[in-house]
Design a protein around this motif. Structure first.
Motif, PDB file in Angstrom:
ATOM      1  N   GLY A  26      -3.848   6.350  -6.340  1.00  0.00           N
ATOM      2  CA  GLY A  26      -3.516   5.119  -5.635  1.00  0.00           C
ATOM      3  C   GLY A  26      -2.108   4.651  -5.951  1.00  0.00           C
ATOM      4  O   GLY A  26      -1.805   3.451  -5.908  1.00  0.00           O
ATOM      5  N   GLU A  27      -1.208   5.600  -6.232  1.00  0.00           N
ATOM      6  CA  GLU A  27       0.143   5.259  -6.679  1.00  0.00           C
ATOM      7  C   GLU A  27       0.922   4.438  -5.652  1.00  0.00           C
ATOM      8  O   GLU A  27       1.770   3.614  -6.020  1.00  0.00           O
ATOM      9  CB  GLU A  27       0.926   6.545  -7.011  1.00  0.00           C
ATOM     10  CG  GLU A  27       0.356   7.361  -8.159  1.00  0.00           C
ATOM     11  CD  GLU A  27      -0.637   8.424  -7.696  1.00  0.00           C
ATOM     12  OE1 GLU A  27      -0.778   9.446  -8.380  1.00  0.00           O
ATOM     13  OE2 GLU A  27      -1.275   8.227  -6.622  1.00  0.00           O
ATOM     14  N   LEU A  32       1.142   0.611   0.797  1.00  0.00           N
ATOM     15  CA  LEU A  32       0.091   0.464   1.804  1.00  0.00           C
ATOM     16  C   LEU A  32      -0.245  -1.020   2.012  1.00  0.00           C
ATOM     17  O   LEU A  32      -0.386  -1.480   3.149  1.00  0.00           O
ATOM     18  CB  LEU A  32      -1.162   1.228   1.373  1.00  0.00           C
ATOM     19  CG  LEU A  32      -2.384   1.101   2.291  1.00  0.00           C
ATOM     20  CD1 LEU A  32      -2.064   1.574   3.701  1.00  0.00           C
ATOM     21  CD2 LEU A  32      -3.564   1.893   1.716  1.00  0.00           C
ATOM     22  N   GLU A  33      -0.347  -1.773   0.923  1.00  0.00           N
ATOM     23  CA  GLU A  33      -0.669  -3.195   1.044  1.00  0.00           C
ATOM     24  C   GLU A  33       0.412  -3.943   1.815  1.00  0.00           C
ATOM     25  O   GLU A  33       0.109  -4.755   2.700  1.00  0.00           O
ATOM     26  CB  GLU A  33      -0.839  -3.810  -0.348  1.00  0.00           C
ATOM     27  CG  GLU A  33      -1.250  -5.274  -0.318  1.00  0.00           C
ATOM     28  CD  GLU A  33      -1.484  -5.835  -1.703  1.00  0.00           C
ATOM     29  OE1 GLU A  33      -1.438  -7.072  -1.840  1.00  0.00           O
ATOM     30  OE2 GLU A  33      -1.712  -5.048  -2.638  1.00  0.00           O
ATOM     31  N   ARG A  34       1.681  -3.648   1.509  1.00  0.00           N
ATOM     32  CA  ARG A  34       2.772  -4.319   2.226  1.00  0.00           C
ATOM     33  C   ARG A  34       2.715  -4.025   3.715  1.00  0.00           C
ATOM     34  O   ARG A  34       2.880  -4.916   4.556  1.00  0.00           O
ATOM     35  CB  ARG A  34       4.138  -3.868   1.671  1.00  0.00           C
ATOM     36  CG  ARG A  34       4.496  -4.459   0.325  1.00  0.00           C
ATOM     37  CD  ARG A  34       5.996  -4.321   0.038  1.00  0.00           C
ATOM     38  NE  ARG A  34       6.472  -2.958   0.146  1.00  0.00           N
ATOM     39  CZ  ARG A  34       6.492  -2.074  -0.856  1.00  0.00           C
ATOM     40  NH1 ARG A  34       6.019  -2.423  -2.048  1.00  0.00           N
ATOM     41  NH2 ARG A  34       6.971  -0.859  -0.674  1.00  0.00           N
ATOM     42  N   LEU A  40      -0.732  -7.004   9.907  1.00  0.00           N
ATOM     43  CA  LEU A  40      -1.809  -7.957  10.193  1.00  0.00           C
ATOM     44  C   LEU A  40      -1.203  -9.306  10.572  1.00  0.00           C
ATOM     45  O   LEU A  40      -1.625  -9.947  11.546  1.00  0.00           O
ATOM     46  CB  LEU A  40      -2.722  -8.107   8.981  1.00  0.00           C
ATOM     47  CG  LEU A  40      -3.815  -9.177   9.101  1.00  0.00           C
ATOM     48  CD1 LEU A  40      -4.741  -8.886  10.277  1.00  0.00           C
ATOM     49  CD2 LEU A  40      -4.608  -9.288   7.806  1.00  0.00           C
ATOM     50  N   ARG A  41      -0.192  -9.743   9.810  1.00  0.00           N
ATOM     51  CA  ARG A  41       0.481 -10.997  10.150  1.00  0.00           C
ATOM     52  C   ARG A  41       1.149 -10.895  11.518  1.00  0.00           C
ATOM     53  O   ARG A  41       1.118 -11.855  12.310  1.00  0.00           O
ATOM     54  CB  ARG A  41       1.523 -11.324   9.077  1.00  0.00           C
ATOM     55  CG  ARG A  41       0.911 -11.786   7.761  1.00  0.00           C
ATOM     56  CD  ARG A  41       1.973 -11.980   6.703  1.00  0.00           C
ATOM     57  NE  ARG A  41       1.397 -12.507   5.466  1.00  0.00           N
ATOM     58  CZ  ARG A  41       2.037 -12.524   4.300  1.00  0.00           C
ATOM     59  NH1 ARG A  41       3.272 -12.038   4.215  1.00  0.00           N
ATOM     60  NH2 ARG A  41       1.452 -13.025   3.225  1.00  0.00           N
ATOM     61  N   ILE A 114      -5.031   1.421  11.384  1.00  0.00           N
ATOM     62  CA  ILE A 114      -5.411   0.065  10.963  1.00  0.00           C
ATOM     63  C   ILE A 114      -4.674  -0.982  11.800  1.00  0.00           C
ATOM     64  O   ILE A 114      -5.253  -1.979  12.235  1.00  0.00           O
ATOM     65  CB  ILE A 114      -5.108  -0.126   9.462  1.00  0.00           C
ATOM     66  CG1 ILE A 114      -6.007   0.782   8.613  1.00  0.00           C
ATOM     67  CG2 ILE A 114      -5.289  -1.581   9.047  1.00  0.00           C
ATOM     68  CD1 ILE A 114      -5.635   0.822   7.141  1.00  0.00           C
ATOM     69  N   LEU A 115      -3.388  -0.738  12.029  1.00  0.00           N
ATOM     70  CA  LEU A 115      -2.558  -1.661  12.806  1.00  0.00           C
ATOM     71  C   LEU A 115      -3.090  -1.833  14.229  1.00  0.00           C
ATOM     72  O   LEU A 115      -3.099  -2.929  14.784  1.00  0.00           O
ATOM     73  CB  LEU A 115      -1.133  -1.118  12.829  1.00  0.00           C
ATOM     74  CG  LEU A 115       0.040  -1.911  13.394  1.00  0.00           C
ATOM     75  CD1 LEU A 115       1.346  -1.274  12.924  1.00  0.00           C
ATOM     76  CD2 LEU A 115       0.035  -1.948  14.912  1.00  0.00           C
TER      77      LEU A 115
END
Length: 656
Positions: A26-27, A32-34, A40-41, A114-115
């Protein structure tokens, strides 16, 4: 200790690959979170700016209402339970996973999916997916370029491709299209269409070369366009009523007594989807003829002999199937020689399609492509590897552009989410034979432009509704990593290098373990699957060798009843069968392992074949240069320890 193998990926290229994945540990979680939060925003802003004059429908007080809070609590509870349950999933991301044809997902594809999901596009038509339908058509052109099909929409014979749920549905589409093209010239004769230079009889019409049948379809459409509207309607209805799609197979054959149900000829290693496909189309499993192999590849002499027999018996053939990367062994059929055989059969009056099932090996073509789309020479490609590509493998991949249709699975060697198989056909004009009409989805006559034509995608594909998020995932990935040897090919290259390193280490292992087990790589790897055959030293029985391998595999397969961390490695098994290998090859392997062939021939189901370990070497971190770890070495050390324990147990059991 890691031994740097020939052509090992240089530091800069390794760092580029490092940005492609979430990583075994998960490096890249922050990356990925950014990305997910950013888009999403962005999606939320899109909603708010669609019609900003519309007031919010959900009040700010709603989130404090007891019913709202109860629902949120219930939703969180179920999602936490789902998250907990998913921890029992197979760890495809780990370099300890050497099993089936799946690995970690590429970040551009994962994020793009996901987007896109909150927009929920339905790629049945542009009405439901004005953006992602075009992306799906572009994906077809991207893949067409990779394998050597014509990919310029301005050219009349440009290729066409679309996504499917997987290779199985893509193979169904290949059968469906081949049957439509094969039967269409017969329908033209039956309808009595004038001025087209039709074949002289039904047999000749049913056995045209696919290129000739496509040219005839093109002439018919040009002729039809020149007629008055009333005549156009008349002839369209007349031809449609004579087509196999209208009459059904039984009605079509009853109307043309000279014809028979055509055969599909495939290698014995072909995927079971071909059997399912013939059943689904009503052709029947009896019309799938499986042909023998020679040296783990389709025997083209046997293919030619079968085609000669069919011609003499006036038995039509729908298609021959070559496999580029078999599911079980990763081997590559001689596509170039199959094309030569097809041309000779067609010249003799037995025309048929040639389809390549490259669900696994299609992306191998990336290492053969230059950035401008041209083909690299074999010497250029081979400079990066120790043994790849064998001359036969190079010739097979290079010949893909001359086939009629191809299946490729981006969700395999493309490192993309499941639900992204793909079907490609060499000449898009033949898709006119697949078109359906549904007034509530598809409006008016199809526009003439290539991209406009396929915006009503649902007319041409087996599925109706389908996720546009999958198309976005593939399209964006291919844009970030173009399908040539300098970009996406770096990933493909890593898998081949890993397979070569695995093979070398297997030879060392065989020498180290010869006192207690006979170990053999039964055949050189054509791609990035490497098999390992094992037999306890002194054993002559195939059943006992199979039980030994089964015991090894029991500790390497997913078991939802145990914590994943108890598993050191995950692997898979397959079997070697005399009908797939041929008698001589089977005898060679059994002899090298010290097994008695007679114990195979007289065995019951299950032990009438040899069980072997099968390793898919996709993970780009099998050799971890950052930490000086080779998971290939660690795997063989694990295997050595397990075999030593099993051999000791076997010895104690045999003691008086």
């Amino acid at each position: 200790m890691i031994n740097e193998h020939p052509g090992a990926v240089a530091g800069a290229d390794r760092h580029r690959i490092d940005a492609c994945f979430l990583g075994p540990y998960g490096e890249n979680d922050a990356l990925l979170e950014r990305l997910v939060v950013e888009f999403l925003r962005d999606h939320v802003y899109w909603r708010r700016n669609f019609h900003p004059e519309d007031p919010p429908a959900i009040s700010t007080e709603a989130s404090r209402h007891p019913d709202y809070l109860a629902f949120e609590s219930r939703m969180r509870r179920e999602l936490h339970q789902l998250s907990a349950a998913l921890k029992k999933s197979v760890p495809f991301h780990s370099p300890r996973y050497l099993g089936h044809m799946v690995s970690d997902l590429l970040l551009p594809g994962l994020v793009a999916q996901i987007l896109t999901l909150p927009y929920n596009p339905n790629n049945v038509s542009e009405d439901a997916a004005p953006v992602t339908v075009d992306m799906e058509v572009q994906v077809g052109l991207q893949l067409a370029r990779m394998i050597g099909y014509r990919h310029d929409p301005a050219q009349p014979d440009c290729a066409f491709g679309h996504l499917t749920s997987g290779g199985t549905v893509a193979n169904y589409q290949a059968l469906r299209l081949a049957l439509a093209l094969k039967a269409f010239p017969v329908a033209l004769r039956d309808a009595g269409v004038p001025d087209l230079e039709l074949p002289e009889d039904d047999w000749c019409a049913f056995n045209l070369h696919p290129h000739a049948a496509t040219a005839l379809l093109d002439r018919y459409q040009s002729w039809l366009a020149a007629q008055s509207p009333a005549q156009r309607r008349h002839w369209r209805q007349r031809v449609q009523s004579a087509r196999i799609e209208h009459l059904g197979l039984a009605g079509f054959l009853a109307r043309h007594a000279e014809l028979r149900v055509p055969l599909v000829l495939a290698p014995v290693t072909a995927h079971y989807s071909w059997s399912k496909g013939l059943k689904l189309l009503g052709l029947g499993r009896a019309h799938l003829q499986l042909l023998p192999e020679r040296g783990m590849r389709l025997d083209t002499d046997a293919l030619e002999a079968m085609l000669d027999r069919c011609r003499r018996d006036r038995q039509p053939v729908l298609m021959t199937v070559g496999v580029l990367g078999t599911t079980e062994y990763g081997t590559v059929d001689p596509i170039d020689r199959m094309l030569e055989v097809r041309e000779r059969a067609s010249t003799a009056g037995l025309g048929h399609s040639l389809h390549v099932d490259a669900a696994w090996g299609g992306y191998l073509a990336t290492v053969l492509r230059n950035e401008d789309g041209s083909l690299r020479s074999r010497d250029e490609v081979a400079a990066d590897y120790q043994a790849f590509p064998a001359a036969e493998v190079y010739s097979a991949i290079a010949a893909l552009g001359d086939t009629d249709s191809v299946t490729i699975d981006p969700h395999k060697l493309g490192y993309l989410p499941f639900g992204t198989g793909a079907f490609l056909c060499r000449d898009h004009r033949v898709t006119a034979l697949l078109a359906e009409e549904a007034d509530y989805v598809f409006h008016g006559s199809a526009p003439k432009g290539y991209l406009e034509r396929y915006r009503s995608l649902g007319q041409f594909i087996p599925e109706g509704s389908k996720s546009g998020a999958n198309a976005a995932a593939v399209f964006v990935t291919h844009r970030v990593l173009p399908l040539d040897h300098r970009h996406f090919g770096q990933l493909t290259r890593q898998t081949i290098l890993a397979a070569e390193a695995f093979h070398r280490r297997a030879m060392v292992f065989a020498g180290q373990m010869q006192a207690c087990v006979a170990a053999l790589v039964p055949f050189a790897a054509d791609s990035n699957l490497v098999c390992l055959a094992l037999n306890p030293r002194g054993n002559r029985e195939v059943a006992e060798a199979n039980a030994f391998v089964r015991s090894l595999h029991d500790e390497m397969r997913a078991d939802p009843g145990q914590p994943l961390q108890l598993k050191q490695f995950f692997g898979s098994v397959t079997t070697l069968r005399p009908e797939a290998l041929g008698a001589a090859e089977m005898q060679r392997i059994l002899g090298a392992l010290g097994l008695d062939a007679a114990t195979l021939e007289g065995a019951d189901d299950g032990d009438d074949r040899l069980l072997i370990l099968r390793h898919t070497l996709m993970n780009p971190y099998l050799i971890d240069h950052e930490n000086g770890i080779s998971y290939i070495d660690r795997y063989f050390e694990y295997l050595q320890e397990r075999i030593s324990r099993l051999s000791a147990s076997r010895g104690r059991a045999a003691a008086p």
